[in-house]
Design a protein around this motif. Structure first.
Motif, short mmCIF file in Angstrom:
data_model
loop_
_atom_site.label_atom_id
_atom_site.label_comp_id
_atom_site.label_asym_id
_atom_site.label_seq_id
_atom_site.Cartn_x
_atom_site.Cartn_y
_atom_site.Cartn_z
N PRO A 47 25.33 18.37 39.30
CA PRO A 47 25.36 18.29 37.83
C PRO A 47 24.14 17.53 37.30
N ASP A 48 23.80 17.79 36.04
CA ASP A 48 22.68 17.10 35.42
C ASP A 48 22.99 15.61 35.31
N ARG A 49 21.96 14.80 35.52
CA ARG A 49 22.11 13.34 35.44
C ARG A 49 21.64 12.88 34.08
N VAL A 50 22.45 12.08 33.39
CA VAL A 50 22.08 11.57 32.08
C VAL A 50 21.08 10.43 32.28
N VAL A 51 19.87 10.61 31.75
CA VAL A 51 18.84 9.59 31.83
C VAL A 51 19.04 8.58 30.70
N CYS A 52 19.33 9.10 29.51
CA CYS A 52 19.44 8.24 28.35
C CYS A 52 20.43 8.85 27.36
N GLN A 53 21.42 8.06 26.95
CA GLN A 53 22.36 8.50 25.92
C GLN A 53 21.81 8.00 24.58
N LEU A 54 21.64 8.91 23.63
CA LEU A 54 21.05 8.58 22.34
C LEU A 54 22.10 8.55 21.25
N TRP A 58 21.16 13.31 23.78
CA TRP A 58 20.97 12.79 25.12
C TRP A 58 19.69 13.34 25.75
N LEU A 59 19.28 12.71 26.83
CA LEU A 59 18.20 13.20 27.68
C LEU A 59 18.78 13.29 29.09
N LYS A 60 18.73 14.49 29.67
CA LYS A 60 19.29 14.71 31.01
C LYS A 60 18.21 15.20 31.95
N GLU A 61 18.45 15.00 33.25
CA GLU A 61 17.53 15.45 34.28
C GLU A 61 18.28 16.38 35.22
N ARG A 65 14.21 20.36 35.65
CA ARG A 65 13.86 20.18 34.25
C ARG A 65 14.40 18.87 33.68
N TYR A 66 13.75 18.44 32.60
CA TYR A 66 14.30 17.42 31.72
C TYR A 66 14.85 18.15 30.51
N LYS A 67 16.05 17.77 30.06
CA LYS A 67 16.68 18.43 28.93
C LYS A 67 16.94 17.41 27.84
N PHE A 68 16.42 17.69 26.65
CA PHE A 68 16.59 16.80 25.51
C PHE A 68 17.42 17.52 24.47
N TYR A 69 18.48 16.85 24.00
CA TYR A 69 19.34 17.43 22.97
C TYR A 69 19.48 16.42 21.84
N ASN A 70 19.36 16.92 20.61
CA ASN A 70 19.49 16.06 19.45
C ASN A 70 20.11 16.87 18.33
N VAL A 83 12.18 12.14 10.78
CA VAL A 83 12.01 10.76 11.25
C VAL A 83 13.01 10.45 12.36
N VAL A 84 14.28 10.84 12.17
CA VAL A 84 15.33 10.54 13.16
C VAL A 84 15.04 11.26 14.47
N MET A 85 14.67 12.52 14.41
CA MET A 85 14.41 13.28 15.65
C MET A 85 13.21 12.72 16.41
N HIS A 86 12.15 12.38 15.69
CA HIS A 86 10.99 11.81 16.36
C HIS A 86 11.32 10.43 16.96
N ARG A 87 12.11 9.64 16.24
CA ARG A 87 12.49 8.32 16.75
C ARG A 87 13.30 8.46 18.03
#
Length: 105
Positions: A47-54, A58-61, A65-70, A83-87
């Motif tokens: 399974p994908d590993r969560v690198v960072c919960q936002l 989230w950002l998963k690995e 691939r790296y997967k970014f969801y917002n 502004v929020v998405m870039h932050r």
């Protein structure tokens, strides 16, 4: 009409264990016999590993691939969404950099 089908021993073992085997019947080009060929399924993917919960995603690995969801509400307006998405992307990238530094030490 009777036809004999060649089934590899590994497939018969799986059937004896009570498992289902999906595949296709084909006529062997060399011998002309009908053979059963099992589909090569990838059963166990890690399974994908969560690198960072936002805050809004989230950002998963995964293995490749790296997967970014917002996800941000439209009601905030285009400028605030920008502004929020870039932050959050910046926050995720900082977490990824920190993780790489810790792995290389």
């Amino acid at each position: 009409m009777k036809k004999f089908v060649e089934i590899p021993f590994e497939i018969l073992e799986r059937l004896d264990e009570g498992k289902c085997v999906e595949g296709s019947l084909r006529r062997d080009e060399c011998t002309g016999k009908v053979t059963f060929r099992a589909y090569q399924r990838h059963r166990h993917q890690r399974p994908d590993r969560v690198v960072c919960q936002l805050e809004n995603g989230w950002l998963k690995e995964s293995a490749q691939r790296y997967k970014f969801y917002n996800s941000v509400k439209k009601d905030l307006g285009r400028r605030v969404v920008d502004v929020v998405m870039h932050r959050e992307l910046k926050t995720a990238m900082q977490a990824l950099e920190i993780e790489e530094i810790l792995n290389n030490v």
